[in-house]
Design a protein around this motif. Structure first.
Motif, PDB file in Angstrom:
ATOM      1  N   PHE A 209     -83.446 -16.256 -41.525  1.00  0.00           N
ATOM      2  CA  PHE A 209     -82.889 -16.772 -40.270  1.00  0.00           C
ATOM      3  C   PHE A 209     -83.645 -18.030 -39.840  1.00  0.00           C
ATOM      4  CE2 PHE A 209     -81.165 -12.470 -38.513  1.00  0.00           C
ATOM      5  CZ  PHE A 209     -79.987 -12.661 -39.203  1.00  0.00           C
ATOM      6  N   ARG A 210     -83.014 -18.819 -39.005  1.00  0.00           N
ATOM      7  CA  ARG A 210     -83.710 -19.976 -38.446  1.00  0.00           C
ATOM      8  C   ARG A 210     -84.967 -19.479 -37.740  1.00  0.00           C
ATOM      9  NH1 ARG A 210     -81.608 -22.713 -34.388  1.00  0.00           N
ATOM     10  NH2 ARG A 210     -80.504 -20.942 -33.549  1.00  0.00           N
ATOM     11  N   SER A 211     -86.017 -20.308 -37.735  1.00  0.00           N
ATOM     12  CA  SER A 211     -87.271 -19.834 -37.139  1.00  0.00           C
ATOM     13  C   SER A 211     -87.076 -19.520 -35.652  1.00  0.00           C
ATOM     14  CB  SER A 211     -88.400 -20.831 -37.359  1.00  0.00           C
ATOM     15  OG  SER A 211     -88.144 -21.998 -36.635  1.00  0.00           O
ATOM     16  N   ALA A 212     -86.146 -20.242 -34.994  1.00  0.00           N
ATOM     17  CA  ALA A 212     -85.864 -19.957 -33.577  1.00  0.00           C
ATOM     18  C   ALA A 212     -85.390 -18.510 -33.425  1.00  0.00           C
ATOM     19  CB  ALA A 212     -84.802 -20.918 -33.057  1.00  0.00           C
ATOM     20  N   CYS A 213     -84.598 -18.049 -34.383  1.00  0.00           N
ATOM     21  CA  CYS A 213     -84.046 -16.686 -34.290  1.00  0.00           C
ATOM     22  C   CYS A 213     -85.099 -15.650 -34.651  1.00  0.00           C
ATOM     23  CB  CYS A 213     -82.829 -16.555 -35.204  1.00  0.00           C
ATOM     24  SG  CYS A 213     -81.517 -17.712 -34.752  1.00  0.00           S
ATOM     25  N   GLN A 214     -85.948 -15.981 -35.629  1.00  0.00           N
ATOM     26  CA  GLN A 214     -87.004 -15.029 -35.975  1.00  0.00           C
ATOM     27  C   GLN A 214     -87.966 -14.829 -34.807  1.00  0.00           C
ATOM     28  OE1 GLN A 214     -88.987 -15.609 -39.781  1.00  0.00           O
ATOM     29  NE2 GLN A 214     -87.289 -16.887 -40.433  1.00  0.00           N
ATOM     30  N   SER A 215     -88.095 -15.852 -33.973  1.00  0.00           N
ATOM     31  CA  SER A 215     -89.047 -15.728 -32.867  1.00  0.00           C
ATOM     32  C   SER A 215     -88.341 -15.723 -31.507  1.00  0.00           C
ATOM     33  CB  SER A 215     -90.068 -16.872 -32.936  1.00  0.00           C
ATOM     34  OG  SER A 215     -89.403 -18.109 -32.934  1.00  0.00           O
ATOM     35  N   CYS A 216     -87.078 -15.311 -31.507  1.00  0.00           N
ATOM     36  CA  CYS A 216     -86.249 -15.390 -30.288  1.00  0.00           C
ATOM     37  C   CYS A 216     -86.858 -14.589 -29.124  1.00  0.00           C
ATOM     38  CB  CYS A 216     -84.854 -14.852 -30.614  1.00  0.00           C
ATOM     39  SG  CYS A 216     -83.726 -14.967 -29.220  1.00  0.00           S
ATOM     40  N   ARG A 217     -86.846 -15.221 -27.965  1.00  0.00           N
ATOM     41  CA  ARG A 217     -87.400 -14.550 -26.770  1.00  0.00           C
ATOM     42  C   ARG A 217     -86.392 -13.622 -26.125  1.00  0.00           C
ATOM     43  NH1 ARG A 217     -89.112 -19.901 -25.171  1.00  0.00           N
ATOM     44  NH2 ARG A 217     -87.569 -19.886 -23.511  1.00  0.00           N
TER      45      ARG A 217
ATOM     46  N   ASP B  28     -74.656 -10.116 -27.250  1.00  0.00           N
ATOM     47  CA  ASP B  28     -75.965  -9.990 -27.899  1.00  0.00           C
ATOM     48  C   ASP B  28     -75.952 -10.771 -29.200  1.00  0.00           C
ATOM     49  OD1 ASP B  28     -76.804  -8.202 -25.981  1.00  0.00           O
ATOM     50  OD2 ASP B  28     -76.735  -6.431 -27.281  1.00  0.00           O
ATOM     51  N   CYS B  29     -77.074 -11.387 -29.521  1.00  0.00           N
ATOM     52  CA  CYS B  29     -77.142 -12.200 -30.739  1.00  0.00           C
ATOM     53  C   CYS B  29     -77.954 -11.485 -31.803  1.00  0.00           C
ATOM     54  CB  CYS B  29     -77.758 -13.562 -30.428  1.00  0.00           C
ATOM     55  SG  CYS B  29     -77.710 -14.651 -31.845  1.00  0.00           S
ATOM     56  N   LEU B  30     -77.421 -11.464 -33.014  1.00  0.00           N
ATOM     57  CA  LEU B  30     -78.082 -10.764 -34.120  1.00  0.00           C
ATOM     58  C   LEU B  30     -78.756 -11.737 -35.082  1.00  0.00           C
ATOM     59  CD1 LEU B  30     -75.143  -8.268 -34.534  1.00  0.00           C
ATOM     60  CD2 LEU B  30     -77.421  -7.680 -33.695  1.00  0.00           C
TER      61      LEU B  30
ATOM     62  N   LEU C  32     -71.048 -18.197 -24.979  1.00  0.00           N
ATOM     63  CA  LEU C  32     -72.390 -18.692 -25.290  1.00  0.00           C
ATOM     64  C   LEU C  32     -73.231 -17.604 -25.942  1.00  0.00           C
ATOM     65  CD1 LEU C  32     -72.386 -19.732 -21.687  1.00  0.00           C
ATOM     66  CD2 LEU C  32     -73.030 -21.514 -23.300  1.00  0.00           C
ATOM     67  N   LYS C  33     -74.169 -18.035 -26.773  1.00  0.00           N
ATOM     68  CA  LYS C  33     -75.205 -17.116 -27.237  1.00  0.00           C
ATOM     69  C   LYS C  33     -76.257 -17.029 -26.128  1.00  0.00           C
ATOM     70  CE  LYS C  33     -74.585 -18.067 -32.152  1.00  0.00           C
ATOM     71  NZ  LYS C  33     -73.892 -16.807 -32.456  1.00  0.00           N
ATOM     72  N   PRO C  34     -77.099 -15.981 -26.139  1.00  0.00           N
ATOM     73  CA  PRO C  34     -78.070 -15.857 -25.033  1.00  0.00           C
ATOM     74  C   PRO C  34     -78.965 -17.094 -24.855  1.00  0.00           C
ATOM     75  CG  PRO C  34     -77.926 -13.795 -26.228  1.00  0.00           C
ATOM     76  CD  PRO C  34     -77.090 -14.784 -27.003  1.00  0.00           C
ATOM     77  N   CYS C  35     -79.361 -17.742 -25.965  1.00  0.00           N
ATOM     78  CA  CYS C  35     -80.226 -18.927 -25.796  1.00  0.00           C
ATOM     79  C   CYS C  35     -79.421 -20.090 -25.199  1.00  0.00           C
ATOM     80  CB  CYS C  35     -80.880 -19.335 -27.115  1.00  0.00           C
ATOM     81  SG  CYS C  35     -79.723 -19.745 -28.429  1.00  0.00           S
ATOM     82  N   GLU C  36     -78.126 -20.134 -25.487  1.00  0.00           N
ATOM     83  CA  GLU C  36     -77.280 -21.176 -24.899  1.00  0.00           C
ATOM     84  C   GLU C  36     -77.084 -20.909 -23.408  1.00  0.00           C
ATOM     85  OE1 GLU C  36     -74.304 -22.475 -28.467  1.00  0.00           O
ATOM     86  OE2 GLU C  36     -74.019 -20.456 -27.713  1.00  0.00           O
TER      87      GLU C  36
HETATM   88  S1  SF4 Z   1     -81.332 -15.189 -32.178  1.00  0.00           S
HETATM   89 FE1  SF4 Z   1     -81.210 -17.421 -32.473  1.00  0.00          FE
HETATM   90  S2  SF4 Z   1     -79.122 -18.048 -31.990  1.00  0.00           S
HETATM   91 FE2  SF4 Z   1     -79.461 -15.972 -31.226  1.00  0.00          FE
HETATM   92  S3  SF4 Z   1     -80.027 -16.196 -29.084  1.00  0.00           S
HETATM   93 FE3  SF4 Z   1     -81.912 -16.122 -30.236  1.00  0.00          FE
HETATM   94  S4  SF4 Z   1     -82.420 -18.253 -30.770  1.00  0.00           S
HETATM   95 FE4  SF4 Z   1     -80.266 -18.195 -30.091  1.00  0.00          FE
END
Ligand code: SF4
Ligand code: SF4
Ligand code: SF4
Length: 328
Positions: free
Chosen positions: A155-163, A114-116, A86-90
């Motif tokens: 990057f997807r906006s979710a990734c640009q603002s990843c917590r 770790d997710c890049l 899984l990725k961290p958000c998953e």
């Molecule tokens: S960077 Fe994107 S894909 Fe990676 S953990 Fe964060 S939200 Fe998920």
């Protein structure tokens, strides 16, 4: 007990990760392993460890949240133990989903790296075509891991603002952010079984306090950047976004029967969030959904109206969390 090892990679961090997963797959005698293989957009279940060469968590692409498919994996192997990458958000989504749907997470061996960051699918495909080999995109991400990734505005906006892009909640975690990955990566676990099996098997490097401090600094910079991006996106869209839970519920009513964001969210099932006898979504369900949101962005990716759902949900989540925190 939290145990961390700095591991020598000899120029091949992906190879070390794959070999470590292979070792744990064999030693814990896993019945199956779920991951999104190279060339596949949907996570699939594999039963032969020889397929470990298909694992690449650094591929900058995520088209579905693996946590959504875990119940189906457990159903397929009702008595077995299953590995899941899984990725961290998953991982965050899986923990919340497990709590809410009573999923027996102890039947899983969760593995996280770790997710890049990840690109939208079309962007990823365009870049992969240009490079001639999608593997090179993963290497490009890894190449900049020491600096915290490439921070692409594409990057997807979710990734640009990843917590939380840092792997830390799985049974087995691989750290690359802030590290010179051609020489060393971090392997970390709190699972006594994993620690017992891996302890003697990894090509350990000397402990390096300076490197670990450097990693912490880069992680805090990434988190700060994510927080600033969330703020900026929220500010720029303030006049058009639903600003609170009530406005969001109204938005969902206007959306009619679409439900694409629900269908693609790992936290939602066919009947969740539920509707009352008048056809309105239950406020408590929507509230619980927002508070549990893992920020993966699969909802936004699926929205036919291109609503900036990651930003909307993140703003509402923060409001809700603040409102339920006890005041001193
Ligand atoms: S960077 Fe994107 S894909 Fe990676 S953990 Fe964060 S939200 Fe998920
Ligand atoms: S609401 Fe969207 S961002 Fe949150 S967990 Fe579900 S799909 Fe991911
Ligand atoms: S996917 Fe978009 S249009 Fe569909 S219900 Fe969700 S917010 Fe509305």
């Amino acid at each position: 007990m939290n145990t961390s090892w700095l591991v020598e990679t000899h120029g091949d961090p992906l190879g070390i990760l794959q070999n470590t997963i292979k070792a744990i797959w064999e030693q814990l005698d896993l019945d199956a392993f779920m991951f999104a293989a190279n060339g596949s957009s949907k996570p699939r279940l594999f039963t032969e460890w020889q397929q470990v060469g298909e694992i690449n968590p650094f591929k900058p692409l995520m088209t579905q949240n693996t946590a959504k498919h875990v119940p189906e994996a457990i159903e397929n192997f009702p008595d077995g133990r299953i590995g899941v990458l899984l990725k961290p958000c998953e991982m965050r989504a899986l923990i919340k989903k497990g709590e809410r749907e009573n999923i027996p997470l102890d039947r899983l061996l969760t593995i996280c790296a770790d997710c890049l960051g990840t690109y939208p699918l079309e962007d990823y495909q365009w870049r992969a075509d240009r490079k001639g080999n999608p593997e090179r995109l993963a290497w490009e991400s890894l190449h900049f891991a020491r600096q915290g990734g490439i921070a692409s505005y594409r990057f997807r906006s979710a990734c640009q603002s990843c917590r939380t892009p840092v792997a830390q909640e799985a049974n087995l975690n691989f750290g690359v952010i802030g590290l010179p990955v051609r020489r060393k990566i971090l392997v970390q676990s709190q699972d006594p079984q994993v620690i017992d099996r891996l302890g003697g098997a990894l090509p350990l490097s000397e402990n390096d306090q300076t490197l670990m401090e450097q990693r912490d600094i880069i992680i805090s910079k990434i988190l700060q950047r994510g927080s600033q991006t969330r703020q900026r996106l929220g500010d720029s869209l303030e006049s058009i976004l639903p600003k609170d839970l009530e406005a969001l519920m109204l938005q969902f009513e206007q959306c009619g029967e679409c439900r694409e964001c629900f269908n693609n969210c790992p936290l939602c099932t066919a009947d969740y969030p539920a509707k009352d006898e008048h056809g309105s979504y239950l406020r408590e369900d929507v509230k619980e959904w927002m508070v549990s949101c893992a920020g993966c962005g699969m909802c936004e990716q699926a929205c036919p109206n291109h609503l900036p759902l990651v930003t909307i949900f993140s703003m509402i989540r923060e409001q809700l969390i603040q409102s339920i925190q006890p005041t001193c």
